[in-house]
Design a protein around this motif. Sequence first.
Motif, mmCIF file in Angstrom:
data_model
loop_
_atom_site.group_PDB
_atom_site.id
_atom_site.type_symbol
_atom_site.label_atom_id
_atom_site.label_comp_id
_atom_site.label_asym_id
_atom_site.label_seq_id
_atom_site.Cartn_x
_atom_site.Cartn_y
_atom_site.Cartn_z
ATOM 1 N N TRP A 114 0.780 -1.101 -0.004
ATOM 2 C CA TRP A 114 -0.006 0.007 -0.091
ATOM 3 C C TRP A 114 1.010 1.390 0.186
ATOM 4 O O TRP A 114 0.631 2.239 -0.767
ATOM 5 N N LEU A 115 1.913 1.294 0.642
ATOM 6 C CA LEU A 115 2.774 2.526 0.797
ATOM 7 C C LEU A 115 3.554 2.536 -0.489
ATOM 8 O O LEU A 115 3.477 3.728 -0.890
ATOM 9 N N GLU A 116 3.959 1.536 -1.142
ATOM 10 C CA GLU A 116 4.680 1.832 -2.426
ATOM 11 C C GLU A 116 3.585 2.298 -3.210
ATOM 12 O O GLU A 116 3.913 3.178 -4.193
ATOM 13 N N SER A 117 2.298 1.877 -3.431
ATOM 14 C CA SER A 117 1.352 2.435 -4.373
ATOM 15 C C SER A 117 1.049 3.817 -3.900
ATOM 16 O O SER A 117 0.911 4.724 -4.845
ATOM 17 N N SER A 118 1.044 4.035 -2.687
ATOM 18 C CA SER A 118 0.566 5.519 -2.451
ATOM 19 C C SER A 118 1.712 6.560 -2.642
ATOM 20 O O SER A 118 1.269 7.833 -3.147
ATOM 21 N N LEU A 119 3.042 6.038 -2.455
ATOM 22 C CA LEU A 119 4.469 7.052 -2.668
ATOM 23 C C LEU A 119 4.247 7.288 -4.477
ATOM 24 O O LEU A 119 4.614 8.325 -4.657
ATOM 25 N N ALA A 120 3.890 6.208 -5.033
ATOM 26 C CA ALA A 120 3.876 6.163 -6.515
ATOM 27 C C ALA A 120 2.827 7.087 -6.992
ATOM 28 O O ALA A 120 2.712 7.424 -8.243
ATOM 29 N N GLY A 121 1.660 7.292 -6.322
ATOM 30 C CA GLY A 121 0.418 8.231 -6.425
ATOM 31 C C GLY A 121 -0.483 7.308 -7.073
ATOM 32 O O GLY A 121 -1.435 7.602 -7.811
ATOM 33 N N ALA A 122 -0.380 5.962 -7.213
ATOM 34 C CA ALA A 122 -1.210 5.073 -7.618
ATOM 35 C C ALA A 122 -2.411 4.529 -6.743
ATOM 36 O O ALA A 122 -2.429 4.853 -5.475
ATOM 37 N N ARG A 123 -3.554 4.229 -7.249
ATOM 38 C CA ARG A 123 -4.669 3.961 -6.446
ATOM 39 C C ARG A 123 -4.556 2.570 -5.626
ATOM 40 O O ARG A 123 -3.893 1.639 -6.015
ATOM 41 N N PRO A 124 -4.911 2.761 -4.451
ATOM 42 C CA PRO A 124 -4.623 1.525 -3.638
ATOM 43 C C PRO A 124 -5.100 0.067 -4.392
ATOM 44 O O PRO A 124 -6.148 0.296 -4.690
#
Length: 239
Positions: free
Chosen positions: A228-238
């Motif tokens: 989840w953190l990787e997705s969030s930092l990349a600006g991706a949807r959870p």
Amino acid sequence: MSVQHHSSMHLEPSSSARARCRILVDFDGTVAPDDPTDRLFERFADPVWRDIEDAWQAGRMSSRECMRRQVALLRATPEELDDEIGKVRVDPGFHRFLRFCWRQGMVVTIVSDGLDRLVRAVLQRERLSVPFFANRLEWRGGDRWHLAFPYARPDCRVAGANCKCSHGARPRNGRCVAIGDGRSDFCMSAHADFVIAKGTLRDFCRSRGLPHGSFETFDHVTAHVCKWLESSLAGARPY
């Protein structure tokens, strides 16, 4: 479920992660998977505590009223209670989960609808310095107990014993992850950006279409938070 070992997790701490991510973690059934508060009632309370529990689970009673009435049924000296608390088991992956979160600069807080005496003793035994909020168990002498609710709120829409939503205040542009297993976690989960759930909380998330992942152990939780953190930092949807 495939779980990554921490040595393979490559995220580095960042100021953005520190500033914007708060983790709210339930205690009974989650950090301590054997529901230790219920075990105390089984050991020391009149069996009618189960009827009260059923009424709460069915939505006929608030958790505040449920806990108040159940604690009034306890018959144990402080020594007897503490001896039983000493048997409480913590998920072995919880230590690893905390180390991972702290490396990422994420704020972890335990929010419990259970008993402060229990949570405090277990954290001290495990040598874990984690902020927590729980109901205050007060000894009334002999084998009698009373429960106070320092974190109840008059505006809590579910009349929670401990209003878990109120502990999820975020910094500006912050995000929140909720981790839990049961009915007392519904409210904070409905306000979270991502939920990691098991038991009735998982069913709740599915029925409401909330972004969530399933877990059985805290190693699963760590893998979910990492992804989840990787997705969030990349600006991706959870995911």
